[in-house]
Design a protein around this motif. Structure first.
Motif, PDB file in Angstrom:
ATOM      1  N   GLY A 120       0.910  -1.243  -0.072  1.00 55.41           N
ATOM      2  CA  GLY A 120       0.003  -0.060  -0.062  1.00 55.41           C
ATOM      3  C   GLY A 120       0.967   1.296   0.006  1.00 55.41           C
ATOM      4  O   GLY A 120       2.155   1.207   0.438  1.00 55.41           O
ATOM      5  N   GLY A 121      -0.021   2.349  -0.308  1.00 56.65           N
ATOM      6  CA  GLY A 121       0.819   3.692  -0.517  1.00 56.65           C
ATOM      7  C   GLY A 121       0.338   4.628  -1.548  1.00 56.65           C
ATOM      8  O   GLY A 121      -0.314   3.938  -2.479  1.00 56.65           O
ATOM      9  N   PRO A 122       1.016   5.673  -1.587  1.00 54.57           N
ATOM     10  CA  PRO A 122       0.695   6.580  -2.738  1.00 54.57           C
ATOM     11  C   PRO A 122       1.019   6.367  -4.122  1.00 54.57           C
ATOM     12  O   PRO A 122       0.637   6.549  -5.209  1.00 54.57           O
ATOM     13  N   VAL A 123       2.168   5.440  -4.063  1.00 60.79           N
ATOM     14  CA  VAL A 123       2.894   5.151  -5.617  1.00 60.79           C
ATOM     15  C   VAL A 123       2.003   4.143  -6.546  1.00 60.79           C
ATOM     16  O   VAL A 123       1.764   4.506  -7.493  1.00 60.79           O
ATOM     17  N   PRO A 124       1.418   3.082  -5.691  1.00 59.93           N
ATOM     18  CA  PRO A 124       0.322   2.430  -6.625  1.00 59.93           C
ATOM     19  C   PRO A 124      -0.781   3.333  -7.239  1.00 59.93           C
ATOM     20  O   PRO A 124      -1.163   3.149  -8.469  1.00 59.93           O
ATOM     21  N   ALA A 125      -1.296   4.015  -6.433  1.00 64.25           N
ATOM     22  CA  ALA A 125      -2.375   4.900  -6.786  1.00 64.25           C
ATOM     23  C   ALA A 125      -1.912   5.713  -7.779  1.00 64.25           C
ATOM     24  O   ALA A 125      -2.932   5.952  -8.778  1.00 64.25           O
ATOM     25  N   MET A 126      -0.817   6.716  -7.794  1.00 65.37           N
ATOM     26  CA  MET A 126      -0.189   7.513  -8.673  1.00 65.37           C
ATOM     27  C   MET A 126      -0.113   6.622 -10.001  1.00 65.37           C
ATOM     28  O   MET A 126      -0.423   7.227 -11.083  1.00 65.37           O
TER      29      MET A 126
END
Length: 282
Positions: free
Chosen positions: A148-154
């Motif tokens: 999890g984290g912002p990198v997969p979302a980005m």
């Protein structure tokens, strides 16, 4: 029977057949809709119709608890502000990356402008694929791989944005005047020079307008992806809601913060888009 009567008779027969086919398709659609609703209602815990009177129970409970703890809302809003900034960063970076790749692929997918005409159709299909896959599906796969984290979302939002903006950008490029391109080509300008000096001045206002519109969409998308563990304000909202009663003031503060932010950005982006379009027309 005259030729006119025969033609009229055939036309009426064609109209009747089309109406019959349309009626059959409508009946099939309604049957599938009703059947799908019944299946979903049977699998839904408690049933949709039985739970319909309670549709406002959760919002009223949340608002009542938040109102009773209204004094804590400013502190909670300040507490969750870094998560909101993270969500905005995800949306901004994904929009920028998607716009850059979408713009490049749009130029390569435009007939008459692409330096490799045989790649026009494959690139168009590539844009279709990137646009067709939901960003939440990509995010779930990347979260499984990268955690999890912002990198997969980005990455997930940028992937979907590339397809969406690439399609819009290509439609703008197709309407551009190619005479400046031909003039630069006659004096030996390279493909990049022709695109930068002849095409970009024509399409830049509309491209920026579409990019700003996509930025608004990506803010909402990044907040939604937080519910699947992709970080940002959506992740905090999921945690606050999962606690249930006793933490509804936190959920209300996140709702309020997200709502105000989206309204401000929507209005600002709309004003900027109108100014760009009107300036281009002037």
């Amino acid at each position: 029977m005259s030729d006119l009567d025969l033609l009229q008779s055939r036309y009426l027969d064609l109209v009747r057949r089309r109406r019959m086919y349309s009626g059959l398709l409508l009946i099939v659609f309604v049957a599938l809709l009703v059947g799908g609703f019944q299946v979903a209602n049977e699998r839904n815990a408690g049933g949709f119709l039985r739970g319909l009177p309670n549709v406002f129970a959760y919002p009223s409970e949340l608002v009542a608890e938040a109102w009773s703890k209204a004094g804590r809302l400013p502190g909670l809003i300040w507490h969750y502000l870094p998560s909101l900034i993270e969500t905005l960063n995800i949306a901004a970076v994904s929009t920028l990356v998607g716009a850059l790749f979408g713009g490049l692929l749009a130029l390569l997918a435009t007939p008459g402008l692409s330096p490799w005409p045989r790649l026009v159709t494959p690139i168009r299909r590539l844009l279709d694929i990137t646009r067709a896959i939901p960003d939440v599906v990509i995010a779930l796969i990347l979260i499984f791989i990268l955690s999890g984290g912002p990198v997969p979302a980005m990455i997930a939002i940028a992937f979907h944005t590339t397809g969406a903006l690439g399609k819009l950008f290509s439609e703008v490029v197709e309407n551009a005047d190619v005479k400046p391109v031909e003039g630069l080509e006659s004096v030996g300008a390279s493909w990049l020079q022709r695109m930068w000096l002849a095409i970009m001045p024509q399409v830049a206002p509309n491209w920026l307008s579409y990019a700003l519109l996509r930025f608004e969409i990506n803010i909402r998308a990044s907040a939604i992806l937080g519910f699947v563990g992709a970080g940002g304000i959506g992740y905090e909202l999921r945690n606050a809601i999962s606690w249930g009663p006793g933490r509804y003031d936190a959920a209300a503060s996140i709702f309020l913060l997200l709502f105000v932010t989206i309204i401000v950005i929507d209005q600002t982006s709309s004003a900027a888009r109108d100014r760009l379009i009107h300036g281009a027309r002037a």
